[in-house]
Scaffold this motif. Sequence first.
Motif, mmCIF file in Angstrom:
data_model
loop_
_atom_site.group_PDB
_atom_site.id
_atom_site.type_symbol
_atom_site.label_atom_id
_atom_site.label_comp_id
_atom_site.label_asym_id
_atom_site.label_seq_id
_atom_site.Cartn_x
_atom_site.Cartn_y
_atom_site.Cartn_z
ATOM 1 N N LYS A 1 0.838 -1.194 0.000
ATOM 2 C CA LYS A 1 0.000 0.000 0.000
ATOM 3 C C LYS A 1 0.878 1.251 0.000
ATOM 4 N N ALA A 2 0.259 2.378 -0.340
ATOM 5 C CA ALA A 2 1.022 3.618 -0.530
ATOM 6 C C ALA A 2 1.357 4.336 0.774
ATOM 7 N N ASP A 3 0.770 3.918 1.902
ATOM 8 C CA ASP A 3 0.925 4.687 3.147
ATOM 9 C C ASP A 3 1.955 4.084 4.099
ATOM 10 N N VAL A 4 2.966 3.389 3.586
ATOM 11 C CA VAL A 4 3.983 2.781 4.441
ATOM 12 C C VAL A 4 4.951 3.857 4.941
ATOM 13 N N LYS A 5 5.224 3.853 6.252
ATOM 14 C CA LYS A 5 6.133 4.837 6.833
ATOM 15 C C LYS A 5 7.278 4.117 7.543
ATOM 16 N N PHE A 6 8.458 4.734 7.526
ATOM 17 C CA PHE A 6 9.652 4.153 8.140
ATOM 18 C C PHE A 6 10.250 5.152 9.126
ATOM 19 N N ASP A 7 11.087 4.616 10.007
ATOM 20 C CA ASP A 7 11.880 5.478 10.888
ATOM 21 C C ASP A 7 13.061 6.023 10.088
ATOM 22 N N GLU A 8 13.133 7.360 9.957
ATOM 23 C CA GLU A 8 14.180 7.982 9.138
ATOM 24 C C GLU A 8 14.963 8.997 9.961
ATOM 25 N N SER A 9 16.235 9.106 9.627
ATOM 26 C CA SER A 9 17.069 10.127 10.274
ATOM 27 C C SER A 9 16.842 11.479 9.581
ATOM 28 N N GLU A 10 17.333 12.554 10.201
ATOM 29 C CA GLU A 10 17.167 13.896 9.630
ATOM 30 C C GLU A 10 17.883 14.029 8.286
ATOM 31 N N GLU A 11 19.037 13.370 8.168
ATOM 32 C CA GLU A 11 19.784 13.420 6.907
ATOM 33 C C GLU A 11 19.003 12.743 5.784
ATOM 34 N N GLU A 12 18.384 11.607 6.090
ATOM 35 C CA GLU A 12 17.588 10.890 5.086
ATOM 36 C C GLU A 12 16.385 11.723 4.650
ATOM 37 N N ILE A 13 15.756 12.408 5.596
ATOM 38 C CA ILE A 13 14.589 13.243 5.263
ATOM 39 C C ILE A 13 15.008 14.422 4.380
ATOM 40 N N LYS A 14 16.132 15.079 4.737
ATOM 41 C CA LYS A 14 16.628 16.201 3.920
ATOM 42 C C LYS A 14 16.978 15.754 2.498
ATOM 43 N N ARG A 15 17.674 14.611 2.411
ATOM 44 C CA ARG A 15 18.069 14.092 1.099
ATOM 45 C C ARG A 15 16.834 13.762 0.255
ATOM 46 N N TYR A 16 15.815 13.160 0.908
ATOM 47 C CA TYR A 16 14.594 12.801 0.184
ATOM 48 C C TYR A 16 13.879 14.045 -0.350
ATOM 49 N N ASN A 17 13.773 15.075 0.476
ATOM 50 C CA ASN A 17 13.089 16.304 0.051
ATOM 51 C C ASN A 17 13.812 16.995 -1.106
ATOM 52 N N LYS A 18 15.156 17.002 -1.064
ATOM 53 C CA LYS A 18 15.919 17.593 -2.160
ATOM 54 C C LYS A 18 15.722 16.809 -3.455
ATOM 55 N N MET A 19 15.776 15.477 -3.340
ATOM 56 C CA MET A 19 15.601 14.625 -4.520
ATOM 57 C C MET A 19 14.181 14.749 -5.078
#
Length: 445
Positions: A226-244
């Motif tokens: 399903k599309a609503d899967v969430k994971f535990d992410e670090s701040e660096e991973e979140i920043k990298r994801y938003n930039k990408m």
Amino acid sequence: MDMMDNYWTKRSEVKLYVRRVLVAEKFEDLLPRYLNFVRGVVDSDDLPLNVSREQLQQNKIMKVITKKLVRKVLELLKKLAKDEGDDEEDDEEAEEGAEKKEKKEKTSGEETPYEKFYKEFGKNLKMGCYEDDSNRSKISKLLRYTTTKSEGKEYSLDKYLDNMPEKQESIYYVSGESLDIIEKLPNLQIFRKKDIEVLLLTDHLDEPCIQKLADYEGKKFVSVQKADVKFDESEEEIKRYNKMKDMYKPLTDWWKEQLTTLTDSGAMKSSGVKIDGVSLSKRLVNSPCVVVTSQFGYSAHQEKIMRAQAFQNKDQIQMMAGRKTLEINGNHPVVFDLLQKVKDSKDDAKAKNTAETLFQTAMIESGYEISDPSDLASRVYKLMSMQLGVDPDEPVKEIELPEEEEAAEEETEETETEEEATEEESTEEESEEKEDAAEKKEEEL
């Protein structure tokens, strides 16, 4: 053998007696349908003998008997399941512990009594979990599942919780036709990378049963498809994801437009697939893309089961299937190359063809059906032609056969005549040798 075939019509095989007098051979309301494999006798002193069977069914005492019977059966199964794995927890004398260890070593390769039982009657427990609201929590303790870390063995949800890290807030599961197919799904890539255990559901009753449970010991069940899967992410991973995500926004917007036209008026018009959007994926590691469904839509395995029904309604299936989301892997070279092509020109024919082919391939890999497989096949044939250096648009022509075939036929005829001649010579030599031998014998005589 026909227990599940006649599931909806078969009555329980429990006989009802009142003060040693037989009232009914098969009394329907003594046990619920999912316990129709239980055999036995119920003898009551409290039921009135001077009433009809119809009135007896509405008697309050009958309801009490039914509750107690179900409770007793489930307690027996719980004890049977406990005996298979809780021997080590019993703190008894040292001699008894040594005997138990010896027994375990002997029977380590054999099936336990509960494993044998679950293999035969596991479907009944899953149906009970789906139907019996009052005993659902008890039945859930008896269920067994294979996981990504169980190495082909089945174990309980309690054991899954014991193996679960403290930060994990959900119980993850994935469904499919077989373990081999499920383990190759791209949805599991991030879970293997993060070392998160996932339940592997292969039975068609597993998914409805888990959806009825909703949670277990406060942990919610979450489908990795399903599309609503969430994971535990670090701040660096979140920043990298938003930039990408910002970098790939031109591609995701363009790709959504292409897929909308493909499903609304293109080759997949009759499939009933509706596109919710194209987004950057957090669950992909090696694959370029994956197709997931909305939170309340059918999974790929559920869709297949619904389509296989004899009296299925296509409109209803399409309505309940849910809108599809294409998730792309920003680190994959194919997706990155596609981004560059779209930035250069949004009307690039090769980019459009690649985007549609990737989506159709991801649909099949994720377990969904596409209405027009010939469209995907023609795309694959063109790609193969380009790979071999052949013009994919070149028309098919009759190939001219070489003239050397006649000469080859003449050579074969000559070789055949030569072989026949050698065979005749060999037979003549053998006959001459026989005649010489006969003449020698006559001279000796």
